[in-house]
Scaffold this motif. Structure first.
Motif, short mmCIF file in Angstrom:
data_model
loop_
_atom_site.label_atom_id
_atom_site.label_comp_id
_atom_site.label_asym_id
_atom_site.label_seq_id
_atom_site.Cartn_x
_atom_site.Cartn_y
_atom_site.Cartn_z
N ASN A 23 -1.96 54.70 33.80
CA ASN A 23 -0.53 55.04 33.82
C ASN A 23 0.11 54.34 35.02
O ASN A 23 0.44 54.96 36.02
CB ASN A 23 -0.39 56.56 33.93
CG ASN A 23 1.05 57.00 33.89
OD1 ASN A 23 1.91 56.31 33.33
ND2 ASN A 23 1.34 58.14 34.50
N ARG A 121 -0.39 58.66 24.18
CA ARG A 121 0.76 59.57 24.01
C ARG A 121 1.72 59.10 22.91
O ARG A 121 2.74 59.73 22.68
CB ARG A 121 1.49 59.78 25.34
CG ARG A 121 0.67 60.61 26.29
CD ARG A 121 1.45 61.23 27.41
NE ARG A 121 0.55 61.81 28.39
CZ ARG A 121 0.86 62.08 29.64
NH1 ARG A 121 2.08 61.80 30.07
NH2 ARG A 121 -0.02 62.61 30.46
N SER A 150 -6.73 61.85 37.99
CA SER A 150 -5.28 62.05 38.12
C SER A 150 -4.63 62.66 36.88
O SER A 150 -3.43 62.96 36.90
CB SER A 150 -4.62 60.72 38.47
OG SER A 150 -5.20 59.68 37.73
N HIS A 153 -5.18 67.63 35.41
CA HIS A 153 -4.36 68.85 35.39
C HIS A 153 -3.60 68.97 34.07
O HIS A 153 -2.82 69.90 33.89
CB HIS A 153 -3.38 68.87 36.57
CG HIS A 153 -2.44 67.68 36.63
ND1 HIS A 153 -2.84 66.40 36.35
CD2 HIS A 153 -1.13 67.59 36.93
CE1 HIS A 153 -1.82 65.58 36.50
NE2 HIS A 153 -0.76 66.28 36.84
N GLY A 375 -1.80 62.26 41.61
CA GLY A 375 -0.46 62.66 42.01
C GLY A 375 -0.44 64.18 41.93
O GLY A 375 -0.97 64.87 42.79
C1 3PG Z 1 0.00 60.56 37.12
O1 3PG Z 1 0.56 59.45 37.19
O2 3PG Z 1 0.07 61.41 38.02
C2 3PG Z 1 -0.89 60.82 35.94
O3 3PG Z 1 -1.10 59.66 35.19
C3 3PG Z 1 -0.33 61.93 35.08
O4 3PG Z 1 0.82 61.48 34.44
P1 3PG Z 1 1.84 62.50 33.76
O5 3PG Z 1 2.56 63.21 34.87
O6 3PG Z 1 2.76 61.67 32.91
O7 3PG Z 1 1.04 63.47 32.94
#
Ligand code: 3PG
Length: 397
Positions: A23, A121, A150, A153, A375
């Motif tokens: 991502n 997604r 990451s 969660h 994050g």
């Molecule tokens: C992030 O960048 O923190 C993760 O890839 C999770 O992404 P998301 O907040 O779109 O679920």
């Protein structure tokens, strides 16, 4: 107990479904950096060495938003990804993982081949953690590996659904993240300092509540400091803040330290001003960085600290001169011999964007710095929550 990918033996003719986090933050359609990809490479190399066929799954951005889908297809990133490491040089894209074509493409592939599925997604069932979807997805693999700390969660199919159907393993980096962050919670070294900035306090309240008991000092900066000041009845002009009320357990907490001085922008003029003088300002203004005195105070605390966590820029770092506070803190972290952990969404974005030598050297120069790929996941973990993705691995067969 989670099983590590390291215990796997020969995987010849086996298909490993690997959840990674690609991502990336995109600029002009391409990733700004390859940090998360690089973090997953040891696991990917290990699987290739063990002769598996590796099928990567990831999400990218928020394709559910109107008009975003086309930009967020992994088709656009295949050649960029293939250039990042030689094991990925023949990376193949699978647009429809459920088609006959995809299944035979994987079937016919040689050991050590790499595939990347379309942005997971794109299927709304992914975020719904749809049982039938997870089951269908699991048919593409013989084993499942989670190398996406990451995203741990998120209660999504590719995170918590797949381990229900396949023997599941933790990736090397995922385990390293958990061990490092667990150590922070279980064996903090004192003086222990948390520096927390970024825009939104709503995503950090739990972290602050947890750390006010563990940390010796918590320094607040960035947008979240404005929300603190606002709650203390200080006029913050049109500075970024959240209209939420903070309770006195946070506002009166002795070890939570908000800036004494700030950098403001008022009618094109940039000024360093004491917080106690802000209320007497006439006209509108914006607080865009922490002030010099506050920076010096934090730098001194960093010098004395034995363990430091930094999450979130302390000012509007994208725009000079409001990056000064954040840069000075980075400089101090560079020089400390203590354990430093960085992470949280905006912190990684900050690293991506502040691409000067100072930051590059920081990563090289201080081997005690651990940059979490997480994050929100890092924030949740450090707030004491059990991540559902980790739980799913522990409960898997
Ligand atoms: C992030 O960048 O923190 C993760 O890839 C999770 O992404 P998301 O907040 O779109 O679920």
């Amino acid at each position: 107990m989670m099983k590590s990918v390291k215990i796997l033996k020969n995987l010849k003719n086996k298909r490993a479904l690997v959840r990674v986090d690609f991502n990336f933050t995109l600029r002009n359609g391409l990733p700004l950096d390859s940090f998360r990809l690089k973090a997953s490479l040891p696991t990917l190399k290990l699987l290739a060495q063990k002769k598996a066929k590796v099928i990567l799954i990831s999400h990218l951005g928020k394709p559910e938003k109107e008009g975003e889908k086309k930009k967020l297809s992994f088709k656009n990133l295949i050649s960029w990804l293939a250039r990042q490491d030689k094991i990925l040089k023949s990376l193949q894209f699978i647009e429809n993982p459920f088609s006959e074509r995809a299944i035979s493409q994987i079937h016919q592939a040689k050991s050590g081949s790499f595939f990347l599925l379309e942005n997971i997604r794109f299927w709304p069932e992914e975020k719904q953690n749809n049982f039938a979807f997870s089951k269908k997805l699991s048919k593409l693999g013989d084993i499942y590996v989670n190398e996406a700390f990451s995203v741990c969660h998120r209660k999504h199919s590719s995170i918590v659904g797949l381990p229900k159907f396949l023997p599941s393993y933790a990736g090397i980096r995922l385990q390293e993240e958990i061990t490092t962050l667990r150590n922070v919670l279980e064996k903090p070294k004192h003086p222990f300092v948390l520096i927390s900035g970024g825009a939104k306090i709503s995503t950090k309240i739990e972290l602050l509540r947890g750390f006010k008991r563990i940390a010796d000092f918590i320094f607040i900066g960035g947008g979240i400091a404005n929300t603190f000041l606002f709650n203390k009845g200080i006029n913050v002009g049109s500075s970024f803040k959240e209209e939420i009320s903070l309770d006195s357990s946070l506002l009166k907490q002795k070890n939570i330290i908000i800036p004494f001085d700030v950098v403001i922008l008022q009618k094109d003029k940039v000024r360093n001003i004491k917080v106690k003088d802000v209320n007497s300002l006439k006209g509108d203004f914006k607080i865009l960085d922490i002030g010099k005195e506050s920076v010096d105070f934090i730098v001194e605390a960093i010098k004395k600290a034995k363990m430091i966590i930094w999450n979130g820029p302390l000012g509007y770092f994208e725009k000079k001169p409001f990056d000064k506070g954040t840069k000075k803190i980075i400089q101090a972290l560079l020089q400390t011999k203590s354990k430093v952990i960085l992470g949280g969404g905006e912190t990684i974005v900050c690293f991506n964007q502040v691409r000067d030598n100072l930051v590059k050297n920081l990563v090289k120069a201080n081997p005690n710095i651990f940059i979490s790929t997480g994050g929100g996941a890092m924030l949740e973990f450090l707030s004491g929550k059990r991540l559902c993705g980790v739980k799913a691995l522990e409960n898997s067969r």
